[in-house]
Write a protein that holds these residues in place. Structure first.
Motif, PDB file in Angstrom:
ATOM      1  N   ASP A 401       0.827  -1.207   0.000  1.00  0.00           N
ATOM      2  CA  ASP A 401       0.000   0.000   0.000  1.00  0.00           C
ATOM      3  C   ASP A 401       0.866   1.265   0.000  1.00  0.00           C
ATOM      4  O   ASP A 401       0.459   2.324   0.442  1.00  0.00           O
ATOM      5  CB  ASP A 401      -0.930   0.016   1.208  1.00  0.00           C
ATOM      6  CG  ASP A 401      -0.175  -0.171   2.509  1.00  0.00           C
ATOM      7  OD1 ASP A 401       1.052  -0.403   2.449  1.00  0.00           O
ATOM      8  OD2 ASP A 401      -0.798  -0.091   3.576  1.00  0.00           O
ATOM      9  N   LEU A 402       2.089   1.124  -0.530  1.00  0.00           N
ATOM     10  CA  LEU A 402       3.002   2.271  -0.490  1.00  0.00           C
ATOM     11  C   LEU A 402       2.549   3.421  -1.404  1.00  0.00           C
ATOM     12  O   LEU A 402       2.910   4.575  -1.174  1.00  0.00           O
ATOM     13  CB  LEU A 402       4.431   1.839  -0.868  1.00  0.00           C
ATOM     14  CG  LEU A 402       5.182   1.019   0.188  1.00  0.00           C
ATOM     15  CD1 LEU A 402       6.601   0.725  -0.282  1.00  0.00           C
ATOM     16  CD2 LEU A 402       5.213   1.748   1.522  1.00  0.00           C
ATOM     17  N   ASP A 403       1.749   3.103  -2.435  1.00  0.00           N
ATOM     18  CA  ASP A 403       1.323   4.178  -3.352  1.00  0.00           C
ATOM     19  C   ASP A 403       0.501   5.238  -2.623  1.00  0.00           C
ATOM     20  O   ASP A 403       0.406   6.374  -3.063  1.00  0.00           O
ATOM     21  CB  ASP A 403       0.548   3.637  -4.568  1.00  0.00           C
ATOM     22  CG  ASP A 403       0.049   2.222  -4.373  1.00  0.00           C
ATOM     23  OD1 ASP A 403       0.640   1.514  -3.528  1.00  0.00           O
ATOM     24  OD2 ASP A 403      -0.930   1.830  -5.045  1.00  0.00           O
ATOM     25  N   LEU A 404      -0.064   4.856  -1.455  1.00  0.00           N
ATOM     26  CA  LEU A 404      -0.781   5.841  -0.645  1.00  0.00           C
ATOM     27  C   LEU A 404       0.108   7.042  -0.313  1.00  0.00           C
ATOM     28  O   LEU A 404      -0.360   8.146  -0.095  1.00  0.00           O
ATOM     29  CB  LEU A 404      -1.203   5.187   0.673  1.00  0.00           C
ATOM     30  CG  LEU A 404      -2.665   4.800   0.867  1.00  0.00           C
ATOM     31  CD1 LEU A 404      -2.837   4.125   2.217  1.00  0.00           C
ATOM     32  CD2 LEU A 404      -3.547   6.037   0.779  1.00  0.00           C
ATOM     33  N   TYR A 405       1.411   6.758  -0.237  1.00  0.00           N
ATOM     34  CA  TYR A 405       2.340   7.801   0.218  1.00  0.00           C
ATOM     35  C   TYR A 405       3.151   8.402  -0.926  1.00  0.00           C
ATOM     36  O   TYR A 405       4.078   9.165  -0.706  1.00  0.00           O
ATOM     37  CB  TYR A 405       3.281   7.228   1.290  1.00  0.00           C
ATOM     38  CG  TYR A 405       2.527   6.520   2.379  1.00  0.00           C
ATOM     39  CD1 TYR A 405       1.939   7.250   3.413  1.00  0.00           C
ATOM     40  CD2 TYR A 405       2.360   5.141   2.356  1.00  0.00           C
ATOM     41  CE1 TYR A 405       1.203   6.612   4.398  1.00  0.00           C
ATOM     42  CE2 TYR A 405       1.625   4.495   3.339  1.00  0.00           C
ATOM     43  CZ  TYR A 405       1.050   5.231   4.348  1.00  0.00           C
ATOM     44  OH  TYR A 405       0.327   4.600   5.316  1.00  0.00           O
ATOM     45  N   ASN A 406       2.781   8.017  -2.173  1.00  0.00           N
ATOM     46  CA  ASN A 406       3.530   8.464  -3.352  1.00  0.00           C
ATOM     47  C   ASN A 406       3.799   9.962  -3.400  1.00  0.00           C
ATOM     48  O   ASN A 406       4.856  10.403  -3.823  1.00  0.00           O
ATOM     49  CB  ASN A 406       2.737   8.109  -4.627  1.00  0.00           C
ATOM     50  CG  ASN A 406       3.134   6.737  -5.115  1.00  0.00           C
ATOM     51  OD1 ASN A 406       4.143   6.203  -4.653  1.00  0.00           O
ATOM     52  ND2 ASN A 406       2.362   6.172  -6.028  1.00  0.00           N
ATOM     53  N   ASP A 407       2.810  10.718  -2.950  1.00  0.00           N
ATOM     54  CA  ASP A 407       2.926  12.163  -3.141  1.00  0.00           C
ATOM     55  C   ASP A 407       3.752  12.853  -2.058  1.00  0.00           C
ATOM     56  O   ASP A 407       3.981  14.052  -2.135  1.00  0.00           O
ATOM     57  CB  ASP A 407       1.533  12.777  -3.224  1.00  0.00           C
ATOM     58  CG  ASP A 407       0.661  12.341  -2.057  1.00  0.00           C
ATOM     59  OD1 ASP A 407       1.060  11.395  -1.345  1.00  0.00           O
ATOM     60  OD2 ASP A 407      -0.391  12.955  -1.843  1.00  0.00           O
TER      61      ASP A 407
END
Ligand code: ADP
Ligand code: MG
Length: 591
Positions: A401-407
């Motif tokens: 679920d790392l894409d949650l923190y992409n930004d």
């Protein structure tokens, strides 16, 4: 029957019920004190058993006690005395587990701090085995809510601790009240003169079983000492914890006050640490212990006495923050690690004036303790960095679920920071590296040329000494004897050196008047108590005339009060765990 040949509980003539429970508890073979103790106790003899902490003494008496209970009677048939509530609870629970398949056996733990009415109701329903602390057992005897006419077995568990804690008189009056033809069993980690005198008076032709300490030469324990300036001990300790990645650790120190100081210091530095000592209420202790067992707390700081009551295994290491005053304590402490074939580390932080004690320990254990090198600041940053990289790699590998923190990176870039800056700041924060508050060169003390072991230092050890004020409460007689003169020294940092009446005055009054007993109270000036509060509380609660109360010496953190000898016990019973001006107080006979 020799013990070498006993490999199995089934060779001990135990009932099926007990064997079944033992299997369920995971006990594979009897420990040496069990292999020797169980047959001796089963044959009905009086027994003295000496073996150190953690060697299975509870089952050594618990199993024979269970085998001898007659379920057709409802009377108390066995009484086990333990020094503290923890131990009483722990022992009754262990006996309970052993009794799992003996339907109808009732075991009750009786200790102060628990509702006496609840205990009375429970005792009325009929109890076969009472496990209790001496004070509360006496209390029930006086109220006639406990009858011992049918007692066949009487066990004194951890007898040395009970005597150290001042229970001698209570124990003697309890023993004197037991039926003549009972069997008496005494277990202790150490044997002292007072214990021998009790055994002479109250045991009949006892069998002495002494299990030699093999922990003394336990090769699984790596013993290392570090020469450390007293004020740098916490810093060095955290470096050792980091360096060796210690995740489950017991830290020992000599006084309760030191426990609190170290815990505070460790917590400020971000280490999950908690302390355990005699001032904690039962609820707090259970709390601390369950967090430690669950791994939420990784560092447990304890005094020797408090550590007696706890059952922990699988420790990575033990740190002797102070060098113990008694060689046997060192053996007990380090024996907490390196169990069951696992390796363990025992690190000792030695101030200059503790060096001679380390020598005494080496002579006693016949093991050379190696001198270690304190890790440098660079070393620490290095290992933390390596661990950080490792944990980040793991988080990336396992994170779906790392894409949650992409930004996040984008947001920080927007604020004008470079990727290097961002990662650096995160690393520093997550790694929790402290600023280097000590120069590496300022941690250890230098051996002076020609210095002899055992020499005391003048000023450098104030940090050490000031902890001895409150220590008697925890350690009892042995320490009190050796360090008695420190006891009345003004306690605490930055405190006025003028105690009530001055230093000399308080020394002079170290011995109470004839017919008076000096009591120690865990409240002092910092709690804003006045002599009248103390007189009021003691007179009211213990129901004795206020004018019979003698000298009251209020110090910053504790108080000494003289009361008539004949009332001392009543005062203890009425006041210990009670409150004065709403503040909980611990009270004990001053030694
Ligand atoms: P002591 O009273 O000597 O300090 P305990 O009776 O409290 O020791 O036992 C220490 C621990 O060892 C307890 O957790 C206990 O359940 C466990 N234990 C005792 N006997 C055995 C055995 N024979 N095999 C495995 N574990 C045991
Ligand atoms: Mg025990």
């Amino acid at each position: 029957m020799t013990t070498e040949t006993i490999e199995n509980f089934s060779e001990l003539n135990l009932s099926e019920n007990i064997l079944k429970a033992l299997t369920e508890m995971g006990f594979e073979k009897p420990s040496p004190i069990q292999a020797q103790g169980i047959p001796a106790v089963m044959q009905g003899a009086d027994v003295i058993g000496q073996a150190q902490t953690g060697t299975g003494k509870t089952a050594a008496f618990g199993i024979p006690v269970l085998e001898r209970i007659d379920l057709s009677s409802n009377a108390v048939q066995a009484l086990v005395l333990c020094p503290t509530r923890e131990l009483a609870v722990q022992v009754s629970e262990e006996i309970g587990r052993l009794a799992k398949y003996q339907k109808g056996i009732r075991i009750e733990a009786i200790y102060g701090g628990d509702s006496i009415d609840r205990q009375i109701r429970s005792l009325k329903r009929g109890v076969h085995i009472v496990v209790g602390t001496p004070g509360r057992v006496m209390d029930h005897m006086e109220r006639k809510t406990l009858k011992f006419d049918e007692v066949r077995m009487m066990v004194l568990d951890e007898a040395d601790e009970m005597l150290d804690m001042g229970f001698r008189e209570d124990i003697e009056s309890i023993l004197a009240d037991m039926p003549e033809d009972r069997q008496t069993i005494l277990f202790s980690a150490t044997m002292s003169k007072p214990i021998m005198s009790i055994t002479k008076r109250f045991l009949n032709d006892p069998i002495l079983i002494k299990v030699v300490r093999n922990e003394l030469t336990n090769v699984n324990i790596e013993q290392v000492f570090f020469e450390v300036k007293p004020q740098a001990k916490v810093e060095v300790m955290t470096r050792l914890i980091d360096m060796h990645h210690l995740k489950s650790l017991l830290v020992f120190c000599n006084t309760k006050r030191k426990v609190d100081e170290i815990v505070e210091d460790l917590q400020l530095r971000g280490y999950a640490s908690e302390g355990i000592h005699g001032d904690l209420r039962q609820q707090q202790r259970s709390n601390v212990m369950s967090k430690f067992k669950a791994g939420v707390t990784t560092i447990l700081v304890a005094t020797d006495v408090a550590a007696r009551g706890i059952d922990v295994s699988g420790l990575d290491g033990v740190i002797n923050f102070d060098i113990p005053l008694d060689e046997e304590y060192y053996v007990h402490r380090i024996g907490r690690t390196g169990r069951a074939g696992m390796s363990g580390k025992a690190f000792s932080l030695v101030a200059r004036d503790e060096k001679f004690r380390l020598k005494t320990i080496e002579n006693y254990t016949k093991v050379k303790i190696e001198k270690g090198v304190i890790p440098s600041y660079e070393d620490i940053v290095g290992v933390r960095k390596a661990r950080f990289v490792e944990s980040i790699s793991a988080a990336i590998k396992n994170g779906d679920d790392l894409d949650l923190y992409n930004d996040v990176l984008e947001m920080l870039h927007h604020s004008g920071y470079s990727t290097e800056q961002i990662v650096g700041a995160m690393a520093k924060q997550i790694m929790g590296v402290q600023k280097n508050e000590y120069a590496d060169s300022n941690l250890a003390w230098e051996e002076r040329r020609g210095e002899r072991d055992g020499r005391r230092e003048g000023s450098g050890d104030r940090f050490e000494r000031r902890s001895s004020g409150g220590s008697r409460f925890e350690r009892g007689g042995r320490e009190g004897d050796r360090r008695g003169s420190d006891r009345f020294a003004p306690a605490g940092r930055g405190e006025s050196r003028r105690s009530e009446g001055g230093r000399d005055e308080s020394r002079k009054s170290a011995v109470p008047e004839a017919g008076m007993t000096r009591l120690f109270l865990s409240l002092g000036r910092k709690d804003h108590i006045l002599p009248k509060d103390i007189v009021g509380a003691i007179a009211g609660e213990a129901n004795i005339p206020g004018k019979t109360i003698g000298a009251i010496d209020i110090y910053d953190k504790f108080t000494f009060v003289d009361v008539p000898e004949r009332d001392a016990r009543a005062v203890l019973r009425a006041m210990d765990g009670n409150t004065i001006k709403g503040k909980p107080v611990q009270i004990d006979i001053a030694k």
